[in-house]
Design a protein around this motif. Sequence first.
Motif, PDB file in Angstrom:
ATOM      1  N   UNK A 174      24.828 -11.610 100.931  1.00  0.00           N
ATOM      2  CA  UNK A 174      23.815 -11.587 100.325  1.00  0.00           C
ATOM      3  C   UNK A 174      22.373 -11.047 100.988  1.00  0.00           C
TER       4      UNK A 174
ATOM      5  N   UNK B 233      14.990 -20.869  99.636  1.00  0.00           N
ATOM      6  CA  UNK B 233      15.403 -19.914  98.321  1.00  0.00           C
ATOM      7  C   UNK B 233      16.540 -20.801  97.750  1.00  0.00           C
ATOM      8  N   UNK B 234      17.594 -21.452  98.683  1.00  0.00           N
ATOM      9  CA  UNK B 234      18.570 -22.174  97.801  1.00  0.00           C
ATOM     10  C   UNK B 234      18.058 -23.248  97.097  1.00  0.00           C
ATOM     11  N   UNK B 235      16.985 -23.925  97.803  1.00  0.00           N
ATOM     12  CA  UNK B 235      16.335 -25.029  96.734  1.00  0.00           C
ATOM     13  C   UNK B 235      15.735 -24.366  95.524  1.00  0.00           C
ATOM     14  N   UNK B 236      14.928 -23.310  95.647  1.00  0.00           N
ATOM     15  CA  UNK B 236      14.530 -22.797  94.501  1.00  0.00           C
ATOM     16  C   UNK B 236      15.319 -22.488  93.603  1.00  0.00           C
ATOM     17  N   UNK B 237      16.539 -21.715  93.628  1.00  0.00           N
ATOM     18  CA  UNK B 237      17.398 -21.544  92.606  1.00  0.00           C
ATOM     19  C   UNK B 237      18.174 -22.344  92.533  1.00  0.00           C
ATOM     20  N   UNK B 238      18.206 -23.505  93.153  1.00  0.00           N
ATOM     21  CA  UNK B 238      19.124 -24.816  92.565  1.00  0.00           C
ATOM     22  C   UNK B 238      20.396 -24.700  93.456  1.00  0.00           C
ATOM     23  N   UNK B 239      20.771 -23.845  94.239  1.00  0.00           N
ATOM     24  CA  UNK B 239      22.209 -23.741  94.644  1.00  0.00           C
ATOM     25  C   UNK B 239      22.346 -24.966  95.630  1.00  0.00           C
TER      26      UNK B 239
ATOM     27  N   UNK C 225      21.802 -27.906  95.304  1.00  0.00           N
ATOM     28  CA  UNK C 225      22.117 -29.156  94.733  1.00  0.00           C
ATOM     29  C   UNK C 225      23.824 -28.961  95.026  1.00  0.00           C
ATOM     30  N   UNK C 226      24.243 -27.938  94.575  1.00  0.00           N
ATOM     31  CA  UNK C 226      25.525 -27.877  94.476  1.00  0.00           C
ATOM     32  C   UNK C 226      26.350 -27.855  95.922  1.00  0.00           C
ATOM     33  N   UNK C 227      25.674 -27.300  96.742  1.00  0.00           N
ATOM     34  CA  UNK C 227      26.179 -27.478  98.342  1.00  0.00           C
ATOM     35  C   UNK C 227      26.219 -28.884  98.769  1.00  0.00           C
ATOM     36  N   UNK C 228      24.896 -29.695  98.185  1.00  0.00           N
ATOM     37  CA  UNK C 228      24.839 -30.875  98.609  1.00  0.00           C
ATOM     38  C   UNK C 228      25.766 -32.017  98.306  1.00  0.00           C
TER      39      UNK C 228
ATOM     40  N   UNK D  72      20.743 -34.138 102.847  1.00  0.00           N
ATOM     41  CA  UNK D  72      21.514 -33.663 101.633  1.00  0.00           C
ATOM     42  C   UNK D  72      21.008 -34.748 100.680  1.00  0.00           C
TER      43      UNK D  72
ATOM     44  N   UNK E  41      18.204 -36.932  98.626  1.00  0.00           N
ATOM     45  CA  UNK E  41      16.662 -37.255  98.329  1.00  0.00           C
ATOM     46  C   UNK E  41      16.169 -38.758  98.489  1.00  0.00           C
TER      47      UNK E  41
ATOM     48  N   UNK F 141      23.220 -37.588  95.334  1.00  0.00           N
ATOM     49  CA  UNK F 141      22.143 -36.770  95.782  1.00  0.00           C
ATOM     50  C   UNK F 141      20.789 -37.661  95.934  1.00  0.00           C
ATOM     51  N   UNK F 142      20.778 -38.797  95.340  1.00  0.00           N
ATOM     52  CA  UNK F 142      19.818 -39.445  95.357  1.00  0.00           C
ATOM     53  C   UNK F 142      20.003 -40.920  95.386  1.00  0.00           C
TER      54      UNK F 142
ATOM     55  N   UNK G 248      20.830 -27.526  85.799  1.00  0.00           N
ATOM     56  CA  UNK G 248      20.429 -25.917  85.915  1.00  0.00           C
ATOM     57  C   UNK G 248      21.474 -25.214  86.340  1.00  0.00           C
TER      58      UNK G 248
ATOM     59  N   UNK H  37      23.419 -23.298  88.994  1.00  0.00           N
ATOM     60  CA  UNK H  37      23.004 -23.397  90.387  1.00  0.00           C
ATOM     61  C   UNK H  37      24.094 -22.820  91.176  1.00  0.00           C
TER      62      UNK H  37
ATOM     63  N   UNK I 130      23.495 -13.755  92.928  1.00  0.00           N
ATOM     64  CA  UNK I 130      23.667 -12.517  93.608  1.00  0.00           C
ATOM     65  C   UNK I 130      25.285 -12.455  94.131  1.00  0.00           C
TER      66      UNK I 130
END
Lengths: 372, 304
Positions: free
Chosen positions: A14, A203-209, A211-214, A370, A372, B53-54, B85, B87, B91
Amino acid sequence: MRTILYIIQKEFIQVFRNKRMLPIIFVLPIVQLLILVNAATFEMKRINVAVVDLDLSGSSRQLTSKFQGSPFYRIISAPFSYNEAEALMQKGDVDMILQIPYGFEKDLVKESRTQVQLIVNAINGASAGLINAYSTNIILDFNREILIDWLNPGKLGGIRRIMTESRYWYNPKLNYTTYMVPGILVLLVTIVALLLSGMNIVREKEIGTIEQINVTPIRKIEFIAGKLIPFWIIAMFELAFGLVIGKLLFNIPIEGSLWLIFLSAAVYLFVILGFGLLISTMTNTQQQSMLVSFFFMVVFILMSGLFTAIESMPPWAQTADLVNPLAYFIKIMRMVMLKGSSFADISQLFYALVIYAVLIISLAIWRYRKVA
Amino acid sequence: MAVSVDVQNLSKNYGDVEALKEISFSVKKGELFGFIGPDGAGKTTLFRILATLLLADSGTATVEGFDVVKDYRKIRKIIGYMPGRFSLYQDLSVEENLTFFATIFGTTIEENYNLVKEIYSQIEPFKTRKAGKLSGGMKQKLALSCALIHKPEVLFLDEPTTGVDAVSRQEFWEMLKRLKAQGISIIVSTPYMDEAGLCDRVALIQDGSIMQISTPEKVVESYPLELYTVDSADIYRLLHDLKKLPGAASVFAFGQSAHLSFQKGKLSREGVLDYLSKTGHKEVQVKPVKPNIEDCFMELMQKG
């Protein structure tokens, strides 16, 4: 373990794919090093002087030529009235006015005492102080010569004087570059490491990834290690790169052991990366993270002892500097590079950094959740 | 039949906003369960709680028998989650994304290739393309592949077809049916009423409460009113006038016509025609129509 390696690999892919990030990492440091090292200097050179010589005598010319002979001064104007000289200072053309009053020589001969006036532009207090000190020295020197001339005309050798000769340790030529490069190298790796790590998780938070990682079974520690190690490697590389440039271009001395430099850098970078990570966990956008990083960076840099000595700061500031990682590392770098200090000399600073690194990374891991 | 997901009295508040109000439901193993509701109904909040997640404020939820709070680690190994979204890493290439998710789940693409084959083979020709450069439909396929690569037992898909074209949406639902056939429980949410009919059972959700849980057929059967579709030359004025018609239970626009409902016996087709000709409408047509999920939803919403 395989997971961590893969995350590291992914981060590198990246970073190298990010067309805007690459220049930040590789070009910026060189430019900064070249510019800062040459520009950030306290040496006073080329002080522009206006001399108002109202006496026009031998003695007044002798004094003027003493200033002229010094490499620091440049007499750019010799007006016949004080008002003209002041106008020049108002315009910013001269930094100092030397006024020699009418009757300077006469008083000197008859009364054995006389006066000259020095007017220094003190907008920058530090440089005004320096100009004043230099000038006073020249006038004292002039004074001494006159004394010798008049008391013992023709038999100079008859007088015994104590000669003092100064030698400057660790930086014999008082080369400012030598002093600055180690500090600026620290600045470089700090900026790169703090910005990169501070912006990464956010950045991962911003693009939403994130969530997928968590939702994956990946462990916090694996994820964070996978995130920190790439930037640690990049920053270490950057330091090596900076040292090479410093050696080749500025011929800075590296008196101490390179291993010791890199060992300290290794620990120091964990402090900075931990800091970035902590900022990353507490912010929601890259913009916020940048601003917070910037705030800390400015405070840390200005108080790091890079430009002004920590010893001359007020006591509360010196206490506050105990939590300034830059202050520790700049000190270590200067000691090792210029003095050739050994591990025993820097051990206290080194262990402080180790403790700092452990604390801040623990805090960051604790803060990163991980759920919220 | 065994239970895959069980939720009891689950509540979640964001400050003063009640996102979920004591909702309960359960999903059987191998079921395709749909949550139908408008934006802001609480679907995403529910999915995030189920995906660990919540944290919910109160109530309990289990996935394959594991508690979402205590056993979150175990749940994360057996679920696939696709957030609303997109996710994935924009890149990274298609293949790099899939490899990445396979790796962090401790598996490889080869190991579970047969599971994602059908979906992944459609985007495989573009595997060196960056994910950010894919079309909406292809992005969804990639996201689904990534959610499936570790062979999950339960799939949570949060609005998977939002922003996807009609053809891709249909393909997507076909894929879900095939996954269901492999025994994977699927919980999906959607704001599109027409997709509800494709689920085994649906829950109609609104303002954090579940209004009805049933099979799509039963939801339609339980519609208590008479429903007519009304056409006229001036549709805007038609809606306006129908709302003033005494005895009308609900009036809303449905495509190019209006849907009018009333309780049995309160009004008749003739009565409506009569009223409309009196108010000066031209080209009036009134036809009885079979209610669909959307009509039921609107009806339930009005009651609520």
